[in-house]
Design a protein around this motif. Structure first.
Motif, short mmCIF file in Angstrom:
data_model
loop_
_atom_site.label_atom_id
_atom_site.label_comp_id
_atom_site.label_asym_id
_atom_site.label_seq_id
_atom_site.Cartn_x
_atom_site.Cartn_y
_atom_site.Cartn_z
N LEU A 198 0.83 -1.17 0.09
CA LEU A 198 -0.18 -0.05 0.07
C LEU A 198 0.84 1.10 -0.12
N GLY A 199 0.36 2.16 -0.57
CA GLY A 199 1.12 3.65 -0.39
C GLY A 199 1.62 4.05 -1.63
N ARG A 200 2.14 5.43 -1.75
CA ARG A 200 2.54 5.95 -3.05
C ARG A 200 4.00 5.37 -3.30
N GLY A 201 4.77 4.71 -2.33
CA GLY A 201 5.88 4.22 -2.77
C GLY A 201 5.63 3.03 -3.64
N TRP A 202 4.39 2.26 -3.87
CA TRP A 202 4.24 1.30 -4.50
C TRP A 202 3.24 1.43 -5.77
N MET A 203 2.23 1.93 -5.46
CA MET A 203 1.30 2.19 -6.63
C MET A 203 0.42 3.46 -5.99
N PRO A 204 0.68 4.77 -6.52
CA PRO A 204 -0.15 5.77 -6.14
C PRO A 204 -1.64 5.43 -6.58
N ASN A 205 -2.44 5.75 -5.72
CA ASN A 205 -3.87 5.77 -5.95
C ASN A 205 -4.36 4.28 -5.98
N GLY A 206 -3.45 3.24 -5.52
CA GLY A 206 -3.72 2.05 -6.00
C GLY A 206 -3.01 1.04 -4.69
N TYR A 207 -2.82 -0.16 -5.30
CA TYR A 207 -1.97 -1.14 -4.21
C TYR A 207 -1.55 -2.10 -5.06
N GLY A 208 -0.64 -3.08 -4.52
CA GLY A 208 -0.01 -4.10 -4.99
C GLY A 208 -0.32 -5.39 -4.36
N TRP A 209 -0.14 -6.72 -4.76
CA TRP A 209 -0.24 -7.84 -4.02
C TRP A 209 0.47 -9.27 -4.72
N ILE A 210 0.77 -10.01 -3.81
CA ILE A 210 1.22 -11.10 -4.45
C ILE A 210 0.55 -12.49 -3.57
N PHE A 211 0.12 -13.28 -4.30
CA PHE A 211 -0.77 -14.37 -3.81
C PHE A 211 -0.40 -15.63 -4.16
N PRO A 212 -0.19 -16.53 -3.37
CA PRO A 212 0.19 -17.75 -3.74
C PRO A 212 -0.98 -18.41 -4.68
N MET A 213 -0.47 -19.45 -5.54
CA MET A 213 -1.44 -20.13 -6.36
C MET A 213 -1.00 -21.64 -6.48
N ARG A 214 -0.93 -22.12 -7.49
CA ARG A 214 -0.46 -23.53 -7.44
C ARG A 214 0.95 -23.79 -6.84
N PRO A 215 1.29 -24.76 -6.59
CA PRO A 215 2.84 -25.00 -5.81
C PRO A 215 3.88 -24.36 -6.94
N ASN A 216 4.63 -23.39 -6.33
CA ASN A 216 5.65 -22.61 -6.96
C ASN A 216 4.92 -21.59 -7.83
N GLU A 217 4.00 -21.33 -8.01
CA GLU A 217 3.44 -20.09 -8.58
C GLU A 217 2.84 -19.22 -7.79
N LEU A 218 3.08 -17.80 -8.43
CA LEU A 218 2.57 -16.75 -7.63
C LEU A 218 1.93 -15.82 -8.57
N LYS A 219 0.67 -15.17 -8.00
CA LYS A 219 -0.06 -13.95 -8.89
C LYS A 219 0.64 -12.81 -8.28
N VAL A 220 1.15 -11.97 -9.30
CA VAL A 220 1.90 -10.68 -8.88
C VAL A 220 1.15 -9.80 -9.51
N GLY A 221 0.55 -8.80 -8.99
CA GLY A 221 -0.10 -7.53 -9.82
C GLY A 221 -0.05 -6.35 -9.14
N VAL A 222 -0.68 -5.26 -9.70
CA VAL A 222 -0.94 -3.82 -9.16
C VAL A 222 -2.38 -3.66 -9.67
N GLY A 223 -3.02 -2.62 -8.67
CA GLY A 223 -4.22 -2.18 -9.50
C GLY A 223 -4.23 -0.69 -9.08
N TYR A 224 -4.90 0.03 -9.98
CA TYR A 224 -5.01 1.45 -9.81
C TYR A 224 -6.37 2.06 -9.96
N LEU A 225 -6.98 3.00 -9.07
CA LEU A 225 -8.41 3.40 -8.99
C LEU A 225 -8.32 4.49 -9.93
N GLY A 226 -9.02 4.51 -11.40
CA GLY A 226 -8.90 5.38 -12.12
C GLY A 226 -8.73 5.02 -13.73
N ALA A 227 -8.85 5.91 -14.79
CA ALA A 227 -8.96 5.29 -16.03
C ALA A 227 -7.49 4.99 -16.41
#
Length: 230
Positions: A198-227
């Motif tokens: 969270l916070g401007r250091g990562w994604m201004p007006n948004g956030y980032g995430w890392i979620f575990p999926m299948r073994p040894n696979e990660l979902k890595v992403g960022v989201g931004y509120l706005g067009a």
């Protein structure tokens, strides 16, 4: 021309679940999906609490991983929490959508893959006005027209049907995101931890995430509120 009680445009979780419920209630249902298979739109990590499995009757095949830890990183501080039991799941988004569509099909719904919504208009029917929906095959470009008593826009933030029916400018809060499925080695893989940034250091007006999926696979992403991101 085929007629249905309900035509649902978009076979995401909302559209699939609604088709599942309507078909179970005895309505004739058409569920329309623009992609040719559900792996084509696998862009959500779908992290949730454990209760969602029982509430919606979701099988183990829809679960990518289970989590018991949560870590949040901010511009200057970070914090972690851990439980001695499983608190939630990360759903396999493609398998979730596939399951809901198949459940709707088993209950009598028609699932039409690889078709795009084109137009909708109100016309006279035997028992009153109905909606006439024009669909186009993404494979052959051929068109198909169906009728429905109710048309449901389940296209998410695109609101494809709504914007055509009510073209006047409507203020919607929209967001954009970018997500990757990456392979990591065992040392980098935390199978039971959700991480948010969270916070401007990562994604201004948004956030980032890392979620575990299948073994040894990660979902890595960022989201931004706005067009568009800044």
């Amino acid at each position: 021309m085929k007629s249905f009680d309900v035509v649902i445009i978009g076979a995401g979780p909302a559209g699939g679940q609604f088709a599942r419920e309507m078909a179970a209630s005895g309505r004739s249902v058409l569920l329309v999906e623009q992609n040719k298979d559900f792996d084509r739109n696998n862009f959500s990590s779908a992290g949730s609490t454990l209760e969602i499995l029982q509430e919606f009757g979701l099988p183990e095949t829809t679960v990518g991983s289970r989590w018991s830890k949560l870590r949040i990183g901010g511009p200057t501080l970070s914090a972690s929490w851990a439980a001695d039991r499983v608190l939630g799941v990360v759903l396999d988004f493609a398998r979730l959508r596939e399951f809901l569509a198949e459940e709707a099909r088993k209950r009598g719904a028609v699932v039409l893959m690889h078709h795009t919504f084109e137009t909708v208009k109100r016309v006279g029917g035997v028992s009153g006005p109905v909606s006439e929906i024009l669909l186009r095959s993404n494979a052959t470009a051929e068109t198909l027209t169906v009728r429905a008593r109710l048309v449901v826009d389940a296209t998410g933030y695109k609101r494809t049907v709504m914007r055509q029916v009510k073209p006047r400018k409507t203020v919607f809060q929209e967001g954009v995101g970018l997500e990757y499925l990456i392979s990591v080695d065992a040392k980098q893989f935390c199978p039971d931890e959700l991480v948010f940034f969270l916070g401007r250091g990562w994604m201004p007006n948004g956030y980032g995430w890392i979620f575990p999926m299948r073994p040894n696979e990660l979902k890595v992403g960022v989201g931004y509120l706005g067009a568009q991101p800044p």
